[in-house]
Design an enzyme around this catalytic site. Structure first.
Site: not given
Ligand code: GTP
Ligand code: SPV
Ligand code: MN
Length: 602
Positions: A69, A210, A219, A239, A261, A263, A286, A378
């Site tokens: 983004r 993207y 978003k 979010h 994001s 996290c 999300d 992704r």
């Molecule tokens: P967006 O799609 O960007 O909004 O992200 P999201 O909040 O859905 O994040 P996602 O669950 O994809 O996690 C992103 C990264 O954080 C990945 O590389 C995971 O492996 C890592 N991660 C997720 N949960 C944990 C956790 O409980 N512990 C640790 N150490 N890492 C984590």
């Molecule tokens: C984020 O960045 O929080 C996402 C991926 O979930 S995007 O759709 O690119 O915003």
């Molecule tokens: Mn997101």
């Protein structure tokens, strides 16, 4: 061919066709035949590579300048700058419209303009809203088909009703005979525009292909435009993931969680609990739209129909349910390719494959200086393929939320879990959220930044007013006792050795168990300066290889760290001027007093 009599839609498509000057216009019906045809076209043009081991799936490599983004190029164009607020990039709507008209003039020459009618939320649900995206990117079409309910059924539901117009172009017209590239986009960041007009509820996006910049239902609509609709109409667009949690006795609650994001939302939403007898099911990973029901409870729907998830870190150990959802009908963007034609990304397997083709299409081997997959690689996958999809993910009523979690990447200061005293103080905690930046947005990674409610890049109006809206939701609830309880979590606290103290992933169910039992009134807590912490023994750590010292550190309240946070927060809050709610100033002051008292006693 189109099957709509919607006068406004027909007029808009005609006007945008005149402006963008595509070679042809194609109304998308959302069918499998149509998707197959577009995927064949994408393969022929070199954008997609079929993945023989995953039926109906493709690998795609973006331009390396279009991988995340573009927050710097994301604008909120309302009449008055103050209404966009200090955290958004504002531009005058008239001046911006002029600039965009010049950019879009002829921008689709040599291409097809696709008309994508889509519903955010189950078609026909009273909580859902309809948008129509015009795009010159077939990649966007096939992704939108997974991420939303899309096609003729949406036009039928729309009738002569209202829709959010979303215009998108990769910004690369083709001269007669000019060969296209695999990923057309404007590589120069200054030529990208992700623009929102909240007052007329429209979106104009130029120059990027993207996800978050181009799949406009996500978003741009479901958060930035929807947050301003939600403020006007008394609901919440957040979010947040949504998950169902069932205890061994079969009792079930629903939880929503806002993490910034990359996290951990997707991972928590599909969690495979390590504790016997506990079950977690995924409604969304999300975005949550939440409205009060007749019974006074807050009901959430997931406006999306798919996952656009972070690939790196996803494995059978960390997220087996995502891995199973990725076996077919998926699109993988910027992952690495194995010699036998499959996909790979960092930490997908314990051992790195000896030879790969990297996301930049170069030979790659372990020990290489570059990552095999882009850190923000992704996957796009339908929620229906998730083995733990909640039975209610399609329910137009939504699911009643019992707890809201805030969290982020905090290597220090913030404990593993604690509970807010009440909604108003919980709103303060959300407003205090901060997290290390990730690869989801272009810019520095690993910098701690203030990210209230994980909405910093997504709030479509003045964030001071957004805090006031949260307070109003709490104040005007018919029954205060039915408001979700608010918690703060942090899986990312690090020890002195720089390693995560908490194992995370499936073990996060231990924290969810404590939250579940708080909601049911059965688990014990101790009151601290920052909120209710698990009483010693109340957090189930049986069978975990976790030392006493680590557990102590995970739950420790560090007044110095908190007071330092508060100092930097005050500077942030000052930027909102009189838009910052005085109730939160009061809550913050009380918290500060409690922390100062704690500091003199320790
Ligand atoms: P967006 O799609 O960007 O909004 O992200 P999201 O909040 O859905 O994040 P996602 O669950 O994809 O996690 C992103 C990264 O954080 C990945 O590389 C995971 O492996 C890592 N991660 C997720 N949960 C944990 C956790 O409980 N512990 C640790 N150490 N890492 C984590
Ligand atoms: C984020 O960045 O929080 C996402 C991926 O979930 S995007 O759709 O690119 O915003
Ligand atoms: Mn997101």
């Amino acid at each position: 061919m189109n099957l709509t009599k919607n006068v406004k839609l027909l007029a808009w498509v005609e006007a945008m066709t005149k402006l963008c000057k595509p070679d042809s216009v194609r109304w998308c019906d959302g069918s499998q035949t149509e998707a197959d045809e577009l995927c064949r076209l994408l393969v022929k043009g070199g954008t997609f590579i079929p993945l023989p081991k995953r039926p109906g799936s493709f690998l795609c490599r973006s331009n390396p300048a279009d991988v995340a983004r573009s927050e710097d190029r994301t604008f909120i164009c309302c009449k008055e700058e103050i209404n966009a607020g200090p955290t958004n990039k504002w531009a005058d709507p008239v001046a911006m419209k002029k600039e965009l008209l010049a950019r879009f003039d002829g921008c689709m020459k040599g291409r097809t303009m696709f008309v994508i009618p889509f519903s955010m939320g189950p078609i026909g649900s009273p909580i859902s809203h309809i948008g129509v995206e015009l795009t010159d990117s077939p990649y966007v079409v096939v992704n939108m088909r997974i991420m939303t309910r899309m096609g003729q059924a949406v036009l039928d539901a729309l009738g002569n009703g209202e829709f959010v117009p979303c215009l998108h172009s990769v910004g690369c017209p083709l001269a007669p005979g000019q060969k296209d590239v695999a990923w057309p986009c404007q590589a120069d960041a200054a030529n990208k525009y992700i623009v929102h007009f909240p007052e007329e509820r429209s979106i104009w996006s130029f120059g990027s292909g993207y996800g978050g910049n181009a799949l406009l239902g996500k978003k741009c609509f479901a958060l930035r435009i929807a947050s301003s609709m939600a403020r006007d109409q008394g609901w919440l667009a957040e979010h947040m993931l949504i998950l169902g949690l069932t205890n061994p006795q079969g009792e079930k609650i629903y939880v929503a969680a806002a993490f910034p994001s990359a996290c951990g939302k997707t991972n928590l939403a599909m969690l495979q609990p390590s504790l016997p007898g506990w079950k977690a099911e995924c409604v969304g990973d999300d975005i949550a739209w939440m409205k009060f029901g007749e019974d006074g409870r807050l009901y959430a729907i997931n406006p999306e129909a798919g996952f656009f998830g972070v690939a790196p870190g996803t494995s059978m150990r960390t997220n087996p349910n995502a891995m199973k959802a990725l076996e077919k009908n998926c699109i993988f963007t910027n992952v690495a390719q194995t010699p036998d034609g499959d996909v790979w990304w960092e930490d997908m397997t314990d051992e790195q494959p000896p030879h790969l083709t990297s996301w930049t299409n170069k030979p790659w081997a372990p020990g290489s200086n570059e990552k095999a997959a882009h850190p923000n690689a992704r996957y796009t996958a339908p929620i229906s393929q998730c083995p733990v999809a909640d039975p209610a993910y399609n329910d137009p009523k939504g699911v009643p939320i019992s707890a809201i979690l805030f969290g982020g990447r905090r290597p220090a200061t913030v404990p593993l879990v604690f509970e807010a005293f009440n909604w108003q103080y919980g709103t303060l905690l959300g407003s205090m959220q901060a997290s290390e930046t990730t690869a989801a947005a272009t810019g520095m990674v690993g910098q701690l930044r203030h990210d209230p409610m994980a909405m910093l890049p997504f709030c479509g109006y003045n964030m001071g007013d957004y805090f006031a809206h949260w307070l109003k939701i709490g104040r005007t609830a018919k029954d205060q006792g039915k408001l979700p309880r608010i918690f703060f979590v942090n899986w990312f606290r690090k020890g002195h050795d720089g390693k995560f103290l908490w194992p995370g992933f499936g073990e996060n169910c231990r924290v969810l168990k404590w939250i579940f039992e708080r909601v049911k009134g059965t688990s014990k807590a101790v009151e601290s300066a920052i909120g209710h912490l698990p009483m010693p023994g109340a957090l189930d750590v049986t069978g975990l290889n976790l030392s006493h010292a680590s557990l102590h550190e995970l739950l420790h309240v560090d007044p110095k760290g908190w007071l330092a946070d508060i100092e930097s927060l005050k500077l942030q809050n000052a930027k909102f001027g009189d838009r910052f709610p005085k109730e939160l100033t009061h809550e913050l002051h009380e918290l500060e007093k409690r922390l100062v008292n704690l500091e003199v006693t320790v």
